[in-house]
Design an enzyme around this catalytic site. Structure first.
Site, PDB file in Angstrom:
ATOM      1  N   ASP A 262       1.110  -1.446  -0.076  1.00  0.00           N
ATOM      2  CA  ASP A 262       0.244   0.029   0.170  1.00  0.00           C
ATOM      3  C   ASP A 262       0.629   1.300   0.234  1.00  0.00           C
ATOM      4  OD1 ASP A 262      -1.861  -1.882   0.921  1.00  0.00           O
ATOM      5  OD2 ASP A 262      -2.804  -1.575   2.716  1.00  0.00           O
TER       6      ASP A 262
ATOM      7  N   GLU B 114       1.210  -9.288  11.922  1.00  0.00           N
ATOM      8  CA  GLU B 114       1.051  -9.475  10.131  1.00  0.00           C
ATOM      9  C   GLU B 114       2.291  -9.196   8.975  1.00  0.00           C
ATOM     10  OE1 GLU B 114      -1.331  -5.747  10.084  1.00  0.00           O
ATOM     11  OE2 GLU B 114      -1.546  -6.240   7.371  1.00  0.00           O
TER      12      GLU B 114
HETATM   13  C1  GLC Z   1      -3.050  -4.813   3.270  1.00  0.00           C
HETATM   14  C2  GLC Z   1      -1.708  -4.820   2.828  1.00  0.00           C
HETATM   15  C3  GLC Z   1      -2.253  -5.881   1.341  1.00  0.00           C
HETATM   16  C4  GLC Z   1      -2.908  -6.989   2.329  1.00  0.00           C
HETATM   17  C5  GLC Z   1      -4.196  -6.454   3.019  1.00  0.00           C
HETATM   18  C6  GLC Z   1      -4.934  -7.391   3.421  1.00  0.00           C
HETATM   19  O1  GLC Z   1      -4.186  -3.425   2.988  1.00  0.00           O
HETATM   20  O2  GLC Z   1      -1.269  -3.972   2.005  1.00  0.00           O
HETATM   21  O3  GLC Z   1      -1.436  -6.765   1.018  1.00  0.00           O
HETATM   22  O4  GLC Z   1      -3.257  -7.914   0.693  1.00  0.00           O
HETATM   23  O5  GLC Z   1      -3.584  -5.581   3.828  1.00  0.00           O
HETATM   24  O6  GLC Z   1      -3.787  -8.847   4.708  1.00  0.00           O
END
Ligand code: GLC
Length: 427
Positions: free
Chosen positions: A169, A393
């Site tokens: 992101d 995460e």
């Molecule tokens: C965030 C991450 C993305 C992922 C999402 C759900 O947006 O950057 O890569 O898919 O979270 O985990």
């Protein structure tokens, strides 16, 4: 880092059990949420990893994960980055903001196509049982890959139309391209992510204004790809997408050949991407980089996506040396941005932290390329990170501090599929 000497079989068994419990706990019936609270829907590449994790102990559930993901595929072949199966007020921007989706309300963009690679891995565990599941899925994967070719590959490499599409992101890769975006009409909105986790570890307010402005733009285009191509203020060729798509094409070709299909169309896509990838080479920085297709400029961002080249079957001795240097600078590799770079921030999401699933793809690629020492180092670091700091995460590469969601699906999945000593035995 390597697993502590006192890491014995009992510890492995205990961690394997915790990982399985996380996948089961995040299962919402046919699909898995990335983590409770912060991400309450089905995310595209998260699900591909989840399926792979399930395959270590429940093959049927692995197939179901992919089948549910493709149940949200659009008629044009696109598989959305989020499927909003059930309304959840705890998430922003939800289905009302996106205004998209066909069979299932969804976002209007996609995400890195890891699915074909994971489908192949799941299929290979039991080809006989997998054949009836793989046959219909193959056609859907082919349609999705064709959508990438038609709507994202005009420069030869694969581009994104929103930072969220890359899955990284707030990576520094997008900073230059986002600079020119006018966010003055974004209007008031309330973020939900910062009520779940520490705002210092998340994208900034300015980043978010850009994200929402781009969603509003796509919606105003009625998610029409031709209009988005012509007028979007953001179009960036991305190493994540390019390398993952190239690898996925190769795995799809393997699946097609195994199922008895003609794969000439896929051969063409592979050849074009192999050539296109070179447009991302940044000789000044010595890595594959992102390129702003509006301005033509390279981002100058050495990221963990730069190290996906081997996963795509692209070799690069210069990149090898860069990776070795970066690994020598941190406790746990691979950081999402070079720790010696000016924008390194060890806890802010895609601007420094380590992500287990990125490490998995990097490590798999290194092993495929025969770069055994680097491959072992990346896998050992990932195993030690999870064993010492849990299934978060993402993590600080400096000291392993866990961040974001605490019981994260893809971290559990890559433990089971790759990082756990029990997975290594089976490998
Ligand atoms: C965030 C991450 C993305 C992922 C999402 C759900 O947006 O950057 O890569 O898919 O979270 O985990």
């Amino acid at each position: 880092m390597t697993l502590a000497a006192n890491h014995d079989a009992a510890t492995t068994a205990e961690l394997d059990a915790r990982a399985k419990a996380i996948l089961r706990g995040n299962d919402r019936g046919g699909y898995t949420v990335p983590t409770e609270g912060l991400y309450p829907y089905q995310w595209n590449w998260d699900s591909a990893f989840a399926a792979w994790g399930f395959a270590a102990f429940d093959l049927d559930r692995a197939w179901v994960e992919l089948e549910t993901l493709f149940s949200g595929q659009w008629a044009n072949g696109m598989v959305p980055h989020i499927l909003f199966h059930r309304e959840d007020a705890g998430y922003f921007p939800g289905p009302d903001v996106w205004g998209a989706g066909e069979t299932i309300p969804s976002s209007g963009i996609s995400q890195p196509p890891v699915a074909a690679t994971m489908a192949r891995a799941i299929f290979e565990r039991d080809p006989q049982a997998g054949a009836p599941r793989m046959a219909p899925l193959y056609d859907k994967l082919l349609a999705w890959h064709r959508w990438f070719y038609q709507h994202r590959c005009e420069s030869g490499a694969c581009c994104i139309t929103h930072p969220w599409e890359s899955g990284r992101d707030n990576a520094p890769d997008w900073d230059g391209a986002l600079k020119g975006i006018d966010t003055s009409n974004v209007g008031p909105y309330t973020r939900r992510d910062t009520s779940h986790v520490n705002p210092d570890m998340r994208p900034t307010k300015r980043d978010y204004d850009c994200y929402i402005t781009l969603v509003q733009f796509g919606r105003a285009c009625d998610w029409d790809e031709a209009e988005i191509l012509a007028n979007s203020p953001f179009r960036v060729a991305d190493p994540t997408m390019t390398f993952i798509l190239l690898r996925a094409h190769r795995d799809l070709k393997w699946l097609g050949t195994t199922l008895g299909h003609d794969t000439t169309e896929i051969d063409g896509w592979i050849a074009e991407l192999e050539a296109g990838v070179e447009s991302l080479w940044n000789d000044d920085v010595g890595v594959y980089d992102a390129r702003d297709l509006r301005s033509g400029e390279l981002a100058g961002s050495p990221s963990n996506a730069s190290f996906l080249c081997w996963y795509a079957g692209v070799s690069s001795p210069k990149t090898e040396a860069r990776l070795a240097r970066i690994l020598s600078k941190v406790t746990y590799g691979v950081p999402s941005y070079d720790p010696e770079g000016p924008l390194f921030d060890h806890m802010r999401y895609w601007r420094g932290p380590v992500w287990g699933m990125m490490n998995t793809m990097i490590g798999m690629g290194l092993a495929d390329a025969g770069l055994t020492d680097l491959a072992t180092q990346v896998r050992d670091d990932t195993a030690a990170l999870i064993a010492d700091h849990g299934f978060a995460e993402y993590f600080s590469p400096l000291d392993g501090t866990p961040a974001g969601g605490g019981t994260f699906t893809w971290t559990a999945a890559v433990w089971l599929g790759w990082a756990s000593p029990s997975a290594q035995k089976g490998a």
